[in-house]
Design a protein around this motif. Structure first.
Motif, short mmCIF file in Angstrom:
data_model
loop_
_atom_site.label_atom_id
_atom_site.label_comp_id
_atom_site.label_asym_id
_atom_site.label_seq_id
_atom_site.Cartn_x
_atom_site.Cartn_y
_atom_site.Cartn_z
N ASP A 1 10.82 -70.45 37.50
CA ASP A 1 11.16 -71.49 36.53
C ASP A 1 10.34 -72.75 36.83
O ASP A 1 9.59 -72.80 37.81
CB ASP A 1 12.66 -71.78 36.53
CG ASP A 1 13.18 -72.34 37.85
OD1 ASP A 1 12.38 -72.76 38.71
OD2 ASP A 1 14.41 -72.37 38.02
N ALA A 2 10.47 -73.74 35.98
CA ALA A 2 9.65 -74.96 36.10
C ALA A 2 9.86 -75.65 37.45
O ALA A 2 8.91 -76.14 38.05
CB ALA A 2 9.97 -75.91 34.95
N VAL B 1 7.90 -73.77 40.12
CA VAL B 1 6.47 -74.03 39.98
C VAL B 1 6.15 -75.42 40.51
O VAL B 1 5.17 -75.62 41.25
CB VAL B 1 6.00 -73.88 38.52
CG1 VAL B 1 4.55 -74.34 38.36
CG2 VAL B 1 6.15 -72.43 38.06
N ALA B 2 6.99 -76.40 40.18
CA ALA B 2 6.78 -77.77 40.68
C ALA B 2 6.85 -77.79 42.21
O ALA B 2 6.07 -78.48 42.87
CB ALA B 2 7.82 -78.71 40.09
N VAL C 1 0.58 -68.87 37.71
CA VAL C 1 1.93 -68.85 37.15
C VAL C 1 2.07 -67.61 36.30
O VAL C 1 1.31 -67.42 35.35
CB VAL C 1 2.19 -70.13 36.32
CG1 VAL C 1 3.58 -70.09 35.70
CG2 VAL C 1 2.00 -71.37 37.19
#
Length: 77
Positions: free
Chosen positions: A48-49, A52-53, A43
């Motif tokens: 953004d989150a 990444v998820a 990362v």
């Protein structure tokens, strides 16, 4: 938990050194994980989150891992 409090004259220099140390530790961890055959998702702060998820979900679904199209540097914030 306890806290270690150390007085310093140059907080910015301390922060730069901490980040440099964290990068070395993170890179070492990633290299060792790869050497052991453990999948690494790096990362670098550009995703953004949710992205990444999604990469983690793709890695879980694919035996060969996610194809993010580039190599990302592990950075500790």
């Amino acid at each position: 938990m306890g806290a270690l409090v150390i007085a310093c004259r140059d907080g910015a220099e301390v922060q730069v050194k901490r980040i440099a140390r964290d990068r070395v530790v993170a890179e070492d961890a990633a290299q060792n994980a790869r050497r052991l055959g453990i999948r690494v998702i790096e990362v670098d702060g550009t995703l953004d989150a949710a992205a990444v998820a999604a990469a983690v979900a793709a890695a879980e679904a694919s035996p060969s891992g996610p194809d993010l199209g580039r190599s990302m540097l592990v950075e500790a914030a």
